[in-house]
Every structure is written in C-alpha cells, then in structure tokens.
Scaffold this motif. Structure first.
Motif, short mmCIF file in Angstrom:
data_model
loop_
_atom_site.label_atom_id
_atom_site.label_comp_id
_atom_site.label_asym_id
_atom_site.label_seq_id
_atom_site.Cartn_x
_atom_site.Cartn_y
_atom_site.Cartn_z
N SER A 62 0.83 -1.20 0.00
CA SER A 62 0.00 0.00 0.00
C SER A 62 0.87 1.26 0.00
CB SER A 62 -0.88 0.00 1.25
OG SER A 62 -1.49 1.26 1.43
N THR A 64 -0.39 4.07 0.67
CA THR A 64 -0.91 4.81 1.82
C THR A 64 -0.08 4.53 3.07
OG1 THR A 64 -3.13 4.77 0.89
CG2 THR A 64 -2.97 5.22 3.24
N ALA A 65 0.42 3.32 3.21
CA ALA A 65 1.26 2.98 4.36
C ALA A 65 2.54 3.82 4.35
CB ALA A 65 1.60 1.49 4.36
N PHE A 68 1.61 7.35 5.26
CA PHE A 68 1.37 7.45 6.69
C PHE A 68 2.69 7.55 7.46
CE2 PHE A 68 1.19 5.23 10.78
CZ PHE A 68 0.34 6.07 11.46
N CYS A 110 -6.25 10.06 11.45
CA CYS A 110 -5.86 9.05 10.46
C CYS A 110 -6.86 7.89 10.46
CB CYS A 110 -4.46 8.51 10.75
SG CYS A 110 -3.16 9.61 10.21
N VAL A 111 -7.27 7.45 11.64
CA VAL A 111 -8.25 6.37 11.72
C VAL A 111 -9.53 6.78 10.99
CG1 VAL A 111 -9.76 5.08 13.29
CG2 VAL A 111 -7.32 5.31 13.80
N TYR A 113 -9.81 9.00 8.58
CA TYR A 113 -9.50 9.04 7.15
C TYR A 113 -9.49 7.63 6.56
CZ TYR A 113 -6.68 9.42 2.92
OH TYR A 113 -6.20 9.30 1.64
N PHE A 114 -8.84 6.70 7.26
CA PHE A 114 -8.75 5.33 6.74
C PHE A 114 -10.12 4.66 6.70
CE2 PHE A 114 -4.19 5.35 8.47
CZ PHE A 114 -3.69 5.81 7.27
N LYS A 117 -11.92 6.10 3.72
CA LYS A 117 -11.30 5.54 2.52
C LYS A 117 -11.76 4.09 2.30
CE LYS A 117 -6.82 5.13 0.35
NZ LYS A 117 -5.40 5.38 0.40
N MET A 118 -11.84 3.33 3.39
CA MET A 118 -12.29 1.95 3.29
C MET A 118 -13.77 1.87 2.86
SD MET A 118 -11.18 -0.90 6.14
CE MET A 118 -12.11 -0.08 7.39
N LYS A 121 -14.09 2.63 -0.78
CA LYS A 121 -13.61 1.49 -1.56
C LYS A 121 -14.66 0.37 -1.59
CE LYS A 121 -9.66 -1.60 -2.02
NZ LYS A 121 -8.37 -1.98 -1.46
#
Length: 124
Positions: A62, A64-65, A68, A110-111, A113-114, A117-118, A121
């Motif tokens: 990823s 994204t990782a 981050f 961030c949580v 945002y993720f 994003k999830m 998706k």
C-alpha cells in the motif's frame, strides 16, 4: 518533556565522548566535525537502507502505508519543534503529555480518514 530531552542529550553526549575517545585511541584524532561527518554518515546510510527495504515492501502492499509513515515522521518532528519553541519562548509548558496528545490527535484523524477511505472502496 524537558527531562526526556535532557536524557536524550545525555545519551548523545555519552556516545559522542565514547566515539571521540575511540578515534583518539586508534590514532585517528578526528575533529568534532570529522566525527560528525562519519557517525551521522554511517547512521544515515544504515537508516536509508532500512527505510528503503521497508518502503519497497510496503509499496507492494500500500502506498498509503508509506504516506502514513512519512507524515508521522513529519508530525513527530513538528511536535518536538513546537514543544522546544514553547520552552524557549515561555509560551506554554514543555511537557511530554502535550507531545503525546498531539500525536494521538494525528492518529485519531488518520483512523477517521482510513475508515472513510475503506467505506468509499467498499461502496465502489
């Protein structure tokens, strides 16, 4: 926070003196600048190799990782700079808890945002 910075400074000074004595015992007699050149250069290249291997592995998983981790490192530097600035200017207290809460705020956002994003998706 002040105590943590003092402790880190003491550790760095201990290693600085150790490396300086080692260079003298080997007859190299490195100046302070030469010592910094070699030590930071060696530590930097070891860090680069480690990060390069890590980021290549993460890139397969990823991007994204990687984003981050890069952003987290920037946030940590920024938070430390803010705490030092507060100590220098006397505007606010330089405390480890302030720094920890700052990083926690970043992680909380961030949580969120993720999760968004999830969800996007999954909807697609």
């Amino acid at each position: 926070m002040k105590e943590m910075i003092i402790l880190l400074a003491e550790i760095v000074n201990m290693f600085h003196d150790l490396f300086l004595r080692l260079s003298q015992s080997f007859g190299w007699n490195l100046t302070d600048k030469e010592l910094h050149f070699w030590i930071i250069g060696i530590l930097g290249i070891i860090g680069l190799i480690f990060v390069d291997i890590l980021f290549h592995a993460l890139a397969k998983w990823s991007i994204t990782a990687i984003s981050f981790l890069f952003t987290l490192s920037m946030v940590l530097v920024f938070v430390l700079a803010v705490e030092i600035q507060q100590k220098i200017t006397g505007r606010g207290a330089m405390e480890f808890n302030d720094a920890a809460i700052s990083v926690l705020g970043f992680l909380a956002f961030c949580v969120g945002y993720f999760l968004i994003k999830m969800i996007v998706k999954w909807v697609r």
